[in-house]
Design a protein around this motif. Structure first.
Motif, PDB file in Angstrom:
ATOM      1  N   THR A 100       0.765  -1.199   0.114  1.00  0.00           N
ATOM      2  CA  THR A 100       0.059   0.078  -0.003  1.00  0.00           C
ATOM      3  C   THR A 100       1.024   1.231   0.032  1.00  0.00           C
ATOM      4  N   PRO A 101       2.039   1.349   0.225  1.00  0.00           N
ATOM      5  CA  PRO A 101       2.806   2.504   0.217  1.00  0.00           C
ATOM      6  C   PRO A 101       2.967   3.114  -1.073  1.00  0.00           C
ATOM      7  N   ILE A 102       2.863   2.257  -2.187  1.00  0.00           N
ATOM      8  CA  ILE A 102       2.789   2.671  -3.507  1.00  0.00           C
ATOM      9  C   ILE A 102       1.672   3.652  -3.617  1.00  0.00           C
ATOM     10  N   LEU A 103       0.705   2.993  -3.465  1.00  0.00           N
ATOM     11  CA  LEU A 103      -0.850   3.696  -3.385  1.00  0.00           C
ATOM     12  C   LEU A 103      -0.688   5.171  -2.676  1.00  0.00           C
ATOM     13  N   GLY A 104      -0.177   5.070  -1.478  1.00  0.00           N
ATOM     14  CA  GLY A 104      -0.171   6.324  -0.683  1.00  0.00           C
ATOM     15  C   GLY A 104       0.760   7.362  -1.172  1.00  0.00           C
ATOM     16  N   ALA A 105       1.827   7.024  -1.794  1.00  0.00           N
ATOM     17  CA  ALA A 105       2.889   7.934  -2.496  1.00  0.00           C
ATOM     18  C   ALA A 105       2.011   8.572  -3.680  1.00  0.00           C
ATOM     19  N   ILE A 106       1.452   8.055  -4.562  1.00  0.00           N
ATOM     20  CA  ILE A 106       0.814   8.247  -5.631  1.00  0.00           C
ATOM     21  C   ILE A 106      -0.523   9.325  -5.242  1.00  0.00           C
ATOM     22  N   VAL A 107      -1.242   8.790  -4.201  1.00  0.00           N
ATOM     23  CA  VAL A 107      -2.347   9.618  -3.601  1.00  0.00           C
ATOM     24  C   VAL A 107      -1.701  10.851  -3.205  1.00  0.00           C
ATOM     25  N   ALA A 108      -0.625  10.932  -2.691  1.00  0.00           N
ATOM     26  CA  ALA A 108       0.012  12.260  -1.744  1.00  0.00           C
ATOM     27  C   ALA A 108       0.528  13.045  -2.715  1.00  0.00           C
ATOM     28  N   ASP A 109       1.318  12.524  -3.876  1.00  0.00           N
ATOM     29  CA  ASP A 109       2.007  13.318  -4.606  1.00  0.00           C
ATOM     30  C   ASP A 109       1.339  14.175  -5.782  1.00  0.00           C
ATOM     31  N   SER A 110      -0.050  13.048  -6.269  1.00  0.00           N
ATOM     32  CA  SER A 110      -0.760  13.502  -7.462  1.00  0.00           C
ATOM     33  C   SER A 110      -2.207  13.984  -7.066  1.00  0.00           C
ATOM     34  N   TRP A 111      -2.688  13.960  -5.857  1.00  0.00           N
ATOM     35  CA  TRP A 111      -4.022  14.468  -5.521  1.00  0.00           C
ATOM     36  C   TRP A 111      -4.090  15.312  -4.271  1.00  0.00           C
ATOM     37  N   LEU A 112      -3.754  14.328  -3.102  1.00  0.00           N
ATOM     38  CA  LEU A 112      -4.317  15.081  -1.860  1.00  0.00           C
ATOM     39  C   LEU A 112      -3.092  15.846  -1.163  1.00  0.00           C
ATOM     40  N   GLY A 113      -1.932  15.700  -1.677  1.00  0.00           N
ATOM     41  CA  GLY A 113      -1.049  16.139  -0.849  1.00  0.00           C
ATOM     42  C   GLY A 113      -0.449  15.636   0.353  1.00  0.00           C
ATOM     43  N   LYS A 114       0.644  15.815   0.997  1.00  0.00           N
ATOM     44  CA  LYS A 114       1.102  14.545   2.045  1.00  0.00           C
ATOM     45  C   LYS A 114       0.226  15.096   3.306  1.00  0.00           C
ATOM     46  N   PHE A 115      -0.149  16.286   3.801  1.00  0.00           N
ATOM     47  CA  PHE A 115      -0.694  16.483   4.819  1.00  0.00           C
ATOM     48  C   PHE A 115      -2.220  15.747   4.992  1.00  0.00           C
ATOM     49  N   LYS A 116      -2.989  16.126   3.898  1.00  0.00           N
ATOM     50  CA  LYS A 116      -4.007  15.460   3.737  1.00  0.00           C
ATOM     51  C   LYS A 116      -4.334  13.755   3.762  1.00  0.00           C
ATOM     52  N   THR A 117      -3.098  13.316   3.057  1.00  0.00           N
ATOM     53  CA  THR A 117      -2.913  11.927   2.718  1.00  0.00           C
ATOM     54  C   THR A 117      -2.847  11.242   4.332  1.00  0.00           C
ATOM     55  N   ILE A 118      -1.913  12.009   5.069  1.00  0.00           N
ATOM     56  CA  ILE A 118      -1.493  11.473   6.365  1.00  0.00           C
ATOM     57  C   ILE A 118      -2.802  11.336   7.391  1.00  0.00           C
ATOM     58  N   VAL A 119      -3.406  12.340   7.094  1.00  0.00           N
ATOM     59  CA  VAL A 119      -4.542  12.733   8.117  1.00  0.00           C
ATOM     60  C   VAL A 119      -5.756  11.624   7.852  1.00  0.00           C
ATOM     61  N   TYR A 120      -5.947  11.807   6.626  1.00  0.00           N
ATOM     62  CA  TYR A 120      -7.273  10.749   6.109  1.00  0.00           C
ATOM     63  C   TYR A 120      -6.883   9.115   6.430  1.00  0.00           C
ATOM     64  N   LEU A 121      -5.716   8.982   5.994  1.00  0.00           N
ATOM     65  CA  LEU A 121      -5.412   7.593   6.126  1.00  0.00           C
ATOM     66  C   LEU A 121      -4.900   7.205   7.898  1.00  0.00           C
ATOM     67  N   SER A 122      -4.755   8.071   8.475  1.00  0.00           N
ATOM     68  CA  SER A 122      -4.615   7.812   9.969  1.00  0.00           C
ATOM     69  C   SER A 122      -5.827   7.476  10.525  1.00  0.00           C
ATOM     70  N   ILE A 123      -6.966   8.437   9.846  1.00  0.00           N
ATOM     71  CA  ILE A 123      -8.360   7.922  10.445  1.00  0.00           C
ATOM     72  C   ILE A 123      -8.591   6.619  10.181  1.00  0.00           C
TER      73      ILE A 123
END
Length: 733
Positions: A74-97
């Motif tokens: 899943t880190p591959i998916l997380g990196a793509i979402v963060a760099d291409s769509w949500l950004g790192k901050f939102k990705t960390i918050v949403y996936l931490s939930i």
């Protein structure tokens, strides 16, 4: 939308403490709590599968490694979402939930009372618990894997360009927090698991062992969100992995379109992407692919390494964890790894490598990785040797076609016994040493009495107690347990040969009234000194016995028993299952070898990969490295399910042999590998300055004017030859 949310000026000046942005302290605390949550949950996971969900060792190992594999996919998916769509901050918050929700669901799944309708301490509907735990683990895998590539990079974003030194210190602190969280959690959560809790009945507290990591994940999320206003949030820039995959995909598709013979071949198959992508990107992808090719054998190392949390933990459940002042739980042995890492990394870096260098040995990174594989293979050979010693101490339980029997003489005189072809004499209040195994009915003769035919239930263990039934002897049959007591516990029962009913208690546990010539139920007791109170009316006798790990005893209260100062001396213990005698300390050599292998292999592997890849493609190699971990865990689950070996030591030898074969292949690949300097190669394709371009243009015009029409064909031929040479040179690079 993402750009708007993350669009704060990355160059803004944030408040600092000792030269460090305040925001990084929130990130470090978040990482510590998250790693505590993950490793704490993972430390007890395989035992939860085995003892709570009642899965066998192979299936528990399979699901454990499936989960770990998902965590590294899943880190591959997380990196793509963060760099291409949500950004790192939102990705960390949403996936931490998502992560926190998964931990809570897993903790709820471990509450045995939610389906224990008859309140006997055993869940009545395991399907509910299995479903909840699988949902929880999938959410955890998505959450922990998704934020893995984002948190460290987000921390690096908090520093200005002139804070290079502080950034380096931050990463050291960051990885220290990872090791601290891992070490503390693997010590604490097994202790929590060993506690007993419950609403109606007290059982091993897996819900608490999962609940505390869930609480730490809640803390991690809150701490991270609290620091929101202090963070530098860079907008998504696009993910390089997407570009690399697109470039490779286009090259393959274009090559397939031009597979006919009339199309000229190209030096490298990636050159088929030149129609769409610039040569710099193609050259960078070639360098990355060269390193990724070396990654092919690496999953086998991780297949062995990650079994510390599965097979090695299960091995520890059959060992003696008494270290004198400390009693170590089986899942706590995993703490040896992070402790050894903290000790070995500075030793290897500051002493071993410099010493090898002084000996004029060219210990290249790829050679180090080969040595790391060898150490991992040696670790599994050591584990196999330990397992062989353990197997020699384990009881041999009956197969599905056999039955086993033990005889106890409760008469006050010796008795001759003949069971089938086995003949022996039992002294007063004694038992034969080992169980007798029969695969068909046998004739039993006790004393001077007549013969009787005994037909044992297949797959069962029984005890036949010989009692006085004047004037003859009589045999009473009682069922015994057919497996080692779980989780290192001890099972104790009493046979009352006294003339009247007795009441036996151990703390809050009561055996109830045991009538004369009858056997009590088994009661599970933990390792350590046990104090039993035997009562009849107003009289009481205290019996003490030290218990080890994984034993089973039948305590005989003979007919000669009397209450008084020395009453406990007349009670006779009969060993049904011997306690674990191989000490857990024997696992330390295998942990030492696998940790040395990790230090030499893992640290060097990442260092080598980064040195051989373009600066803008480190994330691609990081994804590739994590993918090797995932594939390694998939290998374990395939072997656990597909390969059926009668002995566990044989499986350890199989894994060691496979790694040795892969190690040889990797050594050959490393021998033919040529080290490169990515910066020099990238410089070949760097765009030229405008002035240099203008000079070349003028020079070209002048040369054209001087050339005659007669030599135009020759000039064109020469130009084509030069272009081909340049293309060949670039391809080789």
């Amino acid at each position: 939308m993402a750009g708007k949310e993350e669009g704060k000026d990355p160059k803004k000046n944030s408040a600092t403490v000792c030269g460090f942005p305040i925001s990084i302290f929130f990130i470090v605390v978040n990482e510590f709590c998250e790693r505590f949550s993950y490793y704490g949950m993972r430390a007890v996971l395989v035992l939860y599968f085995k003892y709570f969900l009642r899965w066998d060792d192979d299936f528990a190992t399979t699901i454990y490694h499936t989960f770990v594999a998902l965590c590294y996919l899943t880190p591959i998916l997380g990196a793509i979402v963060a760099d291409s769509w949500l950004g790192k901050f939102k990705t960390i918050v949403y996936l931490s939930i998502v992560y926190t929700l998964g931990q809570v669901v897993l903790a709820v799944s471990a509450i045995h009372d939610i389906t224990d309708a008859n309140r006997d301490g055993t869940p009545d509907n395991l399907t509910v618990h299995v479903a909840l735990s699988m949902v929880g683990l999938m959410l955890i895998a998505l959450g922990t894997g998704g934020i893995k590539p984002c948190v460290a990079a987000f921390g690096g974003d908090q520093f200005q360009d002139h804070q290079e030194k502080q950034r380096g210190t931050f990463f050291s602190i960051f990885y220290l927090s990872i090791n601290a969280g891992s070490l503390l959690s693997t010590v604490i959560t097994p202790i929590l698991r060993a506690q007993e809790c419950g609403i109606y009945t007290q059982q091993k507290c897996y819900s608490l062992a999962f609940g505390v990591p869930a609480a730490l994940m809640v803390v991690a999320l809150i701490v991270f969100i609290v620091g929101s206003g202090m963070y530098i949030k860079t907008p998504p820039q696009g993910n390089i992995m997407v570009k690399v995959c697109s470039c490779i995909g286009f090259a393959i598709k274009n090559r397939f379109r031009h597979r006919a013979a009339e199309f000229p071949k190209r030096t490298h198959w990636m050159d088929w992407s030149e129609e769409k992508y610039d040569k710099l990107l193609i050259a960078q992808v070639k360098m990355v692919l060269k390193v990724l090719f070396l990654y092919i054998p690496l999953p086998m190392f991780w297949a062995l390494f990650d079994q510390q949390g599965s097979r090695w933990t299960l091995q520890a459940t059959t060992m003696d964890g008494n270290f004198g002042i400390l009693t170590i739980q089986p899942d706590q042995m995993q703490t040896v790894n992070p402790i050894l890492i903290l000790a070995l990394v500075p030793i290897v870096e500051s002493a071993i490598y410099p010493l090898i260098s002084k000996c004029k040995i060219n210990f290249t990174p790829l050679r180090r990785m080969t040595v790391g594989m060898l150490f991992a293979a040696l670790a599994f050979i050591a584990a196999a040797l330990v397992q062989i010693q353990i197997d020699q101490t384990l009881p041999k339980f009956p197969s599905s076609t056999e039955g086993q029997v033990k005889f106890i003489n409760m008469d006050n005189s010796s008795v001759d016994v003949r069971a089938g072809t086995n003949a022996f004499t039992l002294g007063a209040f004694t038992a034969n040493e080992d169980y007798l195994t029969f695969d068909e009915p046998f004739v039993l003769e006790v004393g001077l009495g007549g013969n009787e035919q005994v037909n044992l239930e297949k797959g069962s263990r029984v005890t036949m107690v010989i009692v006085q039934d004047k004037p003859l002897l009589e045999t009473l049959l009682f069922k015994d347990i057919t497996a080692k007591p779980e989780q290192g516990a001890n099972t104790i029962r009493f046979f009352n040969g006294f003339g009247s009913a007795l009441n036996v208690t151990f703390g809050d546990l009561a055996y109830r009234d045991i009538v004369a010539n009858n056997m009590s139920d088994y009661v599970d007791l933990q390792q350590g000194p046990a104090r039993f109170r035997i009562q009849s009316s107003a009289e009481e006798c205290v019996y003490n016995q030290d218990l080890g790990f994984g034993s089973s005893y039948t305590l005989l209260i003979p007919s000669t028993f009397t209450f008084g100062p020395n009453c406990e001396q007349s009670i006779r213990p009969v060993v049904d299952i011997r306690p674990n005698t191989i000490h857990m300390a024997w696992q330390i050599p295998q942990y030492f070898l696998i940790t040395v292998g990790e230090v030499v292999f893992s640290v060097t592997g990442l260092e080598f990969s980064y040195s051989q890849a373009p600066s803008n493609m480190k994330s691609v190699l990081q994804a590739g490295w994590l993918l090797t971990v995932a594939v390694g865990n998939i290998i374990v689950l395939i072997v656990a399910e597909a390969v059926t070996l009668p002995d566990q030591w044989a499986e350890y030898i199989l894994f060691a042999s496979l790694l040795l074969v892969v190690c040889f292949i990797f050594a050959v690949m490393a021998y033919f590998y040529t080290y490169i300097d990515p910066a020099k190669i990238e410089a070949q394709f760097a765009p030229k300055d405008p002035e240099e371009k203008e000079k070349e243009k003028r020079k070209s015009v002048e040369m054209t004017r001087k050339d005659s029409v007669e030599h135009s064909k020759e000039d064109r031929r020469s130009s084509d030859s030069s272009a081909n040479e340049e293309e060949t040179r670039q391809t080789r690079i």
